[in-house]
Structure formats: structure tokens, C-alpha cells
Design a protein around this motif. Sequence first.
Motif, PDB file in Angstrom:
ATOM      1  N   LEU A 299       5.982  14.134   4.685  1.00 34.81           N
ATOM      2  CA  LEU A 299       3.984  13.563   4.150  1.00 34.81           C
ATOM      3  C   LEU A 299       4.692  12.281   3.323  1.00 34.81           C
ATOM      4  O   LEU A 299       3.538  11.616   3.629  1.00 34.81           O
ATOM      5  CB  LEU A 299       4.368  14.717   2.550  1.00 34.81           C
ATOM      6  CG  LEU A 299       2.884  14.108   1.886  1.00 34.81           C
ATOM      7  CD1 LEU A 299       2.363  14.411   2.832  1.00 34.81           C
ATOM      8  CD2 LEU A 299       3.074  15.037   0.159  1.00 34.81           C
ATOM      9  N   ASP A 300       6.113  11.577   3.307  1.00 33.93           N
ATOM     10  CA  ASP A 300       6.213   9.752   2.968  1.00 33.93           C
ATOM     11  C   ASP A 300       5.526   9.344   4.339  1.00 33.93           C
ATOM     12  O   ASP A 300       5.065   8.425   4.185  1.00 33.93           O
ATOM     13  CB  ASP A 300       7.492  10.199   3.083  1.00 33.93           C
ATOM     14  CG  ASP A 300       8.128  10.403   1.083  1.00 33.93           C
ATOM     15  OD1 ASP A 300       7.616  10.215   0.625  1.00 33.93           O
ATOM     16  OD2 ASP A 300       9.790  10.738   1.233  1.00 33.93           O
TER      17      ASP A 300
ATOM     18  N   THR B 286       8.344   6.049  -1.740  1.00 25.27           N
ATOM     19  CA  THR B 286       8.373   6.653  -0.684  1.00 25.27           C
ATOM     20  C   THR B 286       8.676   5.005   0.151  1.00 25.27           C
ATOM     21  O   THR B 286       9.340   5.759   1.504  1.00 25.27           O
ATOM     22  CB  THR B 286       6.766   6.422  -0.404  1.00 25.27           C
ATOM     23  OG1 THR B 286       6.045   8.092  -1.382  1.00 25.27           O
ATOM     24  CG2 THR B 286       5.965   6.893   0.852  1.00 25.27           C
TER      25      THR B 286
ATOM     26  N   LEU C 170      -0.357   5.332   7.616  1.00 21.48           N
ATOM     27  CA  LEU C 170      -2.113   5.749   6.886  1.00 21.48           C
ATOM     28  C   LEU C 170      -2.289   4.125   5.551  1.00 21.48           C
ATOM     29  O   LEU C 170      -3.445   3.724   6.495  1.00 21.48           O
ATOM     30  CB  LEU C 170      -2.263   6.424   5.319  1.00 21.48           C
ATOM     31  CG  LEU C 170      -2.713   7.904   6.263  1.00 21.48           C
ATOM     32  CD1 LEU C 170      -2.879   9.379   5.239  1.00 21.48           C
ATOM     33  CD2 LEU C 170      -3.706   7.692   7.473  1.00 21.48           C
ATOM     34  N   ALA C 171      -1.136   3.891   5.868  1.00 22.58           N
ATOM     35  CA  ALA C 171      -0.753   2.074   4.785  1.00 22.58           C
ATOM     36  C   ALA C 171      -0.987   1.474   6.104  1.00 22.58           C
ATOM     37  O   ALA C 171      -1.778   0.084   5.694  1.00 22.58           O
ATOM     38  CB  ALA C 171       0.379   2.019   3.653  1.00 22.58           C
TER      39      ALA C 171
ATOM     40  N   ARG D  50       2.014   8.840   4.179  1.00 16.54           N
ATOM     41  CA  ARG D  50       1.522   8.094   4.132  1.00 16.54           C
ATOM     42  C   ARG D  50       2.147   6.145   4.321  1.00 16.54           C
ATOM     43  O   ARG D  50       0.979   6.204   3.599  1.00 16.54           O
ATOM     44  CB  ARG D  50       2.577   7.821   2.146  1.00 16.54           C
ATOM     45  CG  ARG D  50       2.297   9.041   1.427  1.00 16.54           C
ATOM     46  CD  ARG D  50       3.009   9.237   0.244  1.00 16.54           C
ATOM     47  NE  ARG D  50       2.047  10.553  -0.356  1.00 16.54           N
ATOM     48  CZ  ARG D  50       2.936  11.529  -1.142  1.00 16.54           C
ATOM     49  NH1 ARG D  50       4.036  10.214  -1.446  1.00 16.54           N
ATOM     50  NH2 ARG D  50       2.719  12.667  -2.315  1.00 16.54           N
TER      51      ARG D  50
ATOM     52  N   ARG E  57       1.014  -0.976  -0.254  1.00 16.05           N
ATOM     53  CA  ARG E  57      -0.369  -0.358  -0.166  1.00 16.05           C
ATOM     54  C   ARG E  57       0.892   1.223   0.450  1.00 16.05           C
ATOM     55  O   ARG E  57       0.054   2.272   0.022  1.00 16.05           O
ATOM     56  CB  ARG E  57      -1.303   0.085   0.783  1.00 16.05           C
ATOM     57  CG  ARG E  57      -2.082  -1.296   1.033  1.00 16.05           C
ATOM     58  CD  ARG E  57      -3.397  -0.798   2.685  1.00 16.05           C
ATOM     59  NE  ARG E  57      -4.171  -2.259   1.959  1.00 16.05           N
ATOM     60  CZ  ARG E  57      -5.381  -1.899   3.265  1.00 16.05           C
ATOM     61  NH1 ARG E  57      -5.611  -1.126   3.966  1.00 16.05           N
ATOM     62  NH2 ARG E  57      -5.948  -3.022   3.025  1.00 16.05           N
ATOM     63  N   THR E  58       2.141   1.154   0.291  1.00 14.95           N
ATOM     64  CA  THR E  58       2.745   1.903   0.144  1.00 14.95           C
ATOM     65  C   THR E  58       3.783   2.101  -1.371  1.00 14.95           C
ATOM     66  O   THR E  58       4.143   1.192  -1.880  1.00 14.95           O
ATOM     67  CB  THR E  58       3.670   2.485   0.767  1.00 14.95           C
ATOM     68  OG1 THR E  58       3.497   1.749   2.615  1.00 14.95           O
ATOM     69  CG2 THR E  58       5.147   3.405   1.092  1.00 14.95           C
TER      70      THR E  58
ATOM     71  N   SER F   3      13.309  10.595   4.027  1.00 10.36           N
ATOM     72  CA  SER F   3      11.655  10.617   3.838  1.00 10.36           C
ATOM     73  C   SER F   3      11.827  11.507   4.464  1.00 10.36           C
ATOM     74  O   SER F   3      11.928  12.610   5.268  1.00 10.36           O
ATOM     75  CB  SER F   3      10.937   9.054   4.302  1.00 10.36           C
ATOM     76  OG  SER F   3      11.408   9.372   5.990  1.00 10.36           O
TER      77      SER F   3
END
Length: 390
Positions: free
Chosen positions: A351-352, A339, A358-359, A355, A334-335, A348
Amino acid sequence: MDCVILGAGCSGLATALALAERDEIGPIVLVDGREEYADDHTWSFWQVEPTPFDACITSHWDTWAVRTADGTTTVTADPTPYVSIRAADYYREALHRLSAHSLVRLQLRRSVIATEPRGPVTAVLTDVGTLLARRVIDARGPRPAPQTTGAEPVFGQRFLGIRVRSNRPVFDPSTATLMDFDVDQTRGIHFVYVLPTSPTEALIEDTYLTADIVEETVLQDGVADYLHRRYGLTSDDYETVGTERGVIPMRTPSPSEQATDAVGARGRAVRPSTGYAFLRIHRAASTLGSGGARTAAPAVGDALRTRILDAVFLRFLQTRPDLAPTVFQRMFARTPPATLVRFLTERSSWLDEVRLVLALPKRPFLMAFLHFIAHRRANHNPSPAEPYRR
């Protein structure tokens, strides 16, 4: 003499080269207890930046995979291949380059007993005499686990790698398997790492993430069983052409454990959440070489948010090992590849990292974060750099 470096492995050699090639220091002596250099390691990393040893890279993969019992996630990122350097090639190149510097001496078969300050110099006591130096840099491996009663066992990667050559083509040299969790999980987080270098040759590493001791026979059986189940190879179908083994601590040392002039594992070059160290070793060596010969060796610095993420991830691995296979696969699935590579190589952005978060599944990581906060408060530890006390 100006400098004694304790340990002449990857970090010791890198440090000596960084100092010698900039002519910033006088005589340097590297002291190591090994009898000779052997092809006993493989350093792998994503090639996101040049290193002084890029010429030693012998294998690379643009595609890598993570497998669980539920399926396989395959990721491709051409601009940043996953690459490997074998110890024999690294040592040969480092020693060749050091031989050009007359002020650098290598002393093998010389074990360090202790160091003690003596006025303006430090005495290095070894089993064959004493060395005096204005500066001593500790480049030995990880510090031994605490031996005190009640000390927590060290959580880390415990692995045995066997380089095999089969009598028929069974490996896919285009893809590195970073983690194959489709193996027995009853002893803790368990996966197999596969680096195929040709259709008939590969490095197979049986690996556990655990604080428990894993017997060598268990790891040997794990490699043999994996070769049979995954590739249909019996012991008659392949030969062993190399072996490597080790324990990589996955933790950040407490302030009391951190040497003031250390590199490599003792200088926090091993990233706590992943065990990767090669890029961090050479980044630190480069900084050391350009920062002046008599300053303290630089600690490897991570952004505050990265230290917190590492700490929480370690807490998750320790408290929910049953979810680790699913989480690793989900993270890779999912990443975005770029990233993920930036995060794994400490490049990173915030923002990376958003992400990446969130995965991941929210509830277990929220619980790990709360556990981490509670542990810090209970131990009155203001720094997120120490996810748990040893």
C-alpha cells in the motif's frame, strides 16, 4: 584460520563484530590495504530501527528539504529522524569492540592480489604473503567498472563532500537539505546535499547522478559556488575541516558479478535506486552472525515489487534526467512522510508503494517501465533484479 575478511571498512568491521560477538567462529583476520583509518565518510540514514552503532550518532534532523528552481518542499517526521555517523566515530567504536576479542586480528597495509581455492581452504594472496582460511568473506568496496571494449559506463552518484566551518552563523542546523537541484543541470542530474551540524558548520556535498566522469575540479568549484550563492560565503569566510569523496554505483549486479560470500557493496548492500547502504549493511551482518559461521554470507534481499520499482526508477533517471528535479520534489511533497521513510528504508508495504507510485507523474514512468520490460526481453533476463546489463 577459520575466516579471512577482505576489507576492513564499514561492512568488514560490522561482519567481524557480528561473528566475534556471537562466538560462532574461530580466528578471524581482517585484511585491508589502507595505511590508517581516517574521518573520510559520513553515513546517514533514517533511524527506523536500532543498530549496533547508535551511540556513534552525532547529528540528527527531524526536518529535511528538497529544493528546485521552483521552490522548496520541507518535510517533518519526528518519530524517524534523519541521522549521521562520522567515520572516525564508527571506526573508533568498532576497533574498540574488536579489541576485546583475542581471536580477531586486523592487518592494515596489506593489499589483496587474488584468492584461489586449495582443497578445503582458500588461499588469500597478498602483497606481503599468503593467508589460508576455511572461509573468505569479501567486504571490499564496489567492484571495478568493466574494462572491456564497449562496456557501458557505470551510472552512479559521483560526489565530493567538504565539511566547512564558517566565520559567522549561516546554516540552519534544524533542517537537512537532502537535494538542492537549484544548481546547473547541464552535465546531468546535479544536486547539493547539505548536513548542517551547527550554525557555523556543515557538510556540503556536490553530487551528480550520471554515468560520465566528473572531474574533481568541477566538484570543488560546485561546492565553492554553492557556498557563495546560497550562504554568501567566499573562500575567506570559511575553513575546510574535512573532505570525503566517492562514486556509489546505482545498479544491481548481474549474476556473474555476484560473489557467493560477500558483504557490503559486493553483497548488494547498496540500494540501487538510492545509494543508501548503512542499514542494509548491518541488517546483513546481523543475519550473518545469527545464521551460522560457515554458511554463505546472505545477499541483501528486497521484495520483488521493490526490485521492480527500483529498476524502473533507475531507468527513468537514465532516460529522463531533465525531469528528475521535479519528480524528486513531487515525491517528497505528495507522499506522506511516514510512507516515504518506510519506502526509503525497505520497510514499506504494497500500500505504501501504491501511494508512492500515485504521487509520481504517470507518463514518464510508464515509458520507463515499458523500456525496462523491452530491455529485459532483449537480453533474455528473467530477473527484475538487474535493471540494465553492464
